[in-house]
Design an enzyme around this catalytic site. Structure first.
Site: not given
Length: 392
Positions: A109, A196
């Site tokens: 992530y 992101e």
């Protein structure tokens, strides 16, 4: 302004960030052609809506052939997808992304965002990415590392150290450092507020590939980026809020009965908080930008006058050099004349042209309740809304 996944990936690819080969499809036939163009191998057909949680909503389909890609697209296109981030109405699928489905050795992530308290770009990274990352962080089974990306001679070393905390091999660290620098450059040059990558794949040849990408850019910086402004998807924007945006108003609808008007985001948020502290229910947030004209302001007041739930209007204005109080007064007067409607209006005026604004209210025949300070204005507006709504 939020961007779709395919838009985000195209922009990031321009900064050297690796993304899977893919093509956007508007029809099932388009999806078949896209799959044929990509060639063999497993494929992903992904609904393009501006919300996370698509995997849980079965809006991402893994397929093996062009025919299956066409069928998946046919199933998704026109459907309304509901996730935790869409609200109960969901978003209609108007296009899908057909791309190569990679099988990563690991999934990370990675995100960049603006830390408002520190006023700096911050990197958030986790060793275990994927659709369950939020749940894992909440449960404590996954941890996210934070690193302020303050340019310095030691930043590369700090990023490499972070890569080590994520469990990266020594041979992967230089590519990871380069990726973060590419992201930081994209973030600053595109005036982003969020980028992101989740999941960020590590492949067998130690390459980093953004399997999914989410990007939000600053609306207030779009005047510098007409190419980004052209990417706005009006279908997934609140129509009233979108029109208000074009009228130099920052406007968000809420479910209360007190219409709020302020000039300045900070003053608007303070007003909203004070209404709640007085047990009132705001019907909206409205920040009148310094570039708004009296006609723009009139449009904002018309939104409140047209809202049947609004039982009182609270105007909290501090006039400055670029936005004097009389501009707001003229806006209310014009709105009442145009709509033929009125509503009990409590005002607190201070700063540039406050006295002249009171004169303008009288000229327009606006019967306003003038209060000397913010708290008395708030409590008066709440009391009026309670009285007119039968609340106790």
């Amino acid at each position: 302004m939020r961007l779709h996944e395919f838009q985000s990936k195209a922009l990031l690819a321009g900064y050297g960030i690796t993304v899977p080969e893919g093509h956007v499809a508007l029809t099932a036939q388009d999806a078949r052609r896209a799959a044929d163009e990509i060639g063999g191998g497993p494929l992903a057909v992904k609904a393009q809506i501006q919300a996370g949680g698509r995997g849980r909503a079965n809006a991402v389909r893994l397929v093996a052939t062009a025919a299956e890609a066409a069928q998946a697209a046919e199933d998704l296109l026109g459907q309304r997808i509901t996730t935790e981030q869409t609200g109960p109405a969901g978003y209609a699928v108007r296009r899908v992304l057909v791309e190569t489905a990679l099988r990563p050795l690991r999934s990370l992530y990675l995100s960049l965002f603006i830390d408002a308290r520190a006023a700096q770009i911050t990197l958030l990274a986790g060793a275990d990415g994927g659709v369950e990352i939020e749940d894992k962080v909440r449960e404590g089974s996954a941890r996210l590392e934070r690193l302020p990306l303050v340019p310095s001679s030691s930043l590369q070393d700090e990023v490499a150290e972070l890569g080590g905390k994520l469990g990266l091999e020594q041979r992967q660290l230089s590519s990871f450092v380069a990726l973060v620098e590419q992201l930081r450059k994209a973030f600053t040059e595109l005036d982003a507020v969020l980028i992101e990558l989740n999941p960020l794949a590590i492949t067998e040849d130690d390459a980093f590939v953004a399997l999914d990408a989410k990007m939000t850019v600053d609306d207030n910086a779009l005047f510098r980026h007409p190419e980004l402004a052209a990417l706005r998807d009006d279908h997934e924007s609140d129509e009233i809020e979108l029109v208000a945006q074009n009228r130099q108003l920052n406007y968000v609808r809420m479910d209360g009965d007190i219409g709020l008007v302020a000039n300045g985001a900070g003053l608007g948020l303070a007003t909203l908080d004070m209404v709640r502290a007085a047990n009132g229910r705001p019907a909206n947030f409205m920040d009148i930008r310094t570039t708004a004209t009296s006609l723009d302001v009139a449009h904002g007041f018309a939104l409140l006058l047209d809202n049947p739930a609004v039982r009182a209007i609270l105007v909290n204005v501090h006039g400055g050099g670029m936005q004097p109080c009389d501009t707001i007064a003229d806006g209310l007067g014009v709105a009442m004349r145009r709509t033929g409607r009125s509503c009990p209006t409590v005002v607190r005026l201070a700063g540039n042209n406050a006295e002249y604004a009171r004169f303008r209210f009288a000229n327009f025949g606006c019967d306003v309740i003038d209060c000397p300070d913010m708290w008395s204005a708030v409590t008066r507006a709440v009391a009026i809304a309670e009285e007119r709504g039968g609340r106790s």
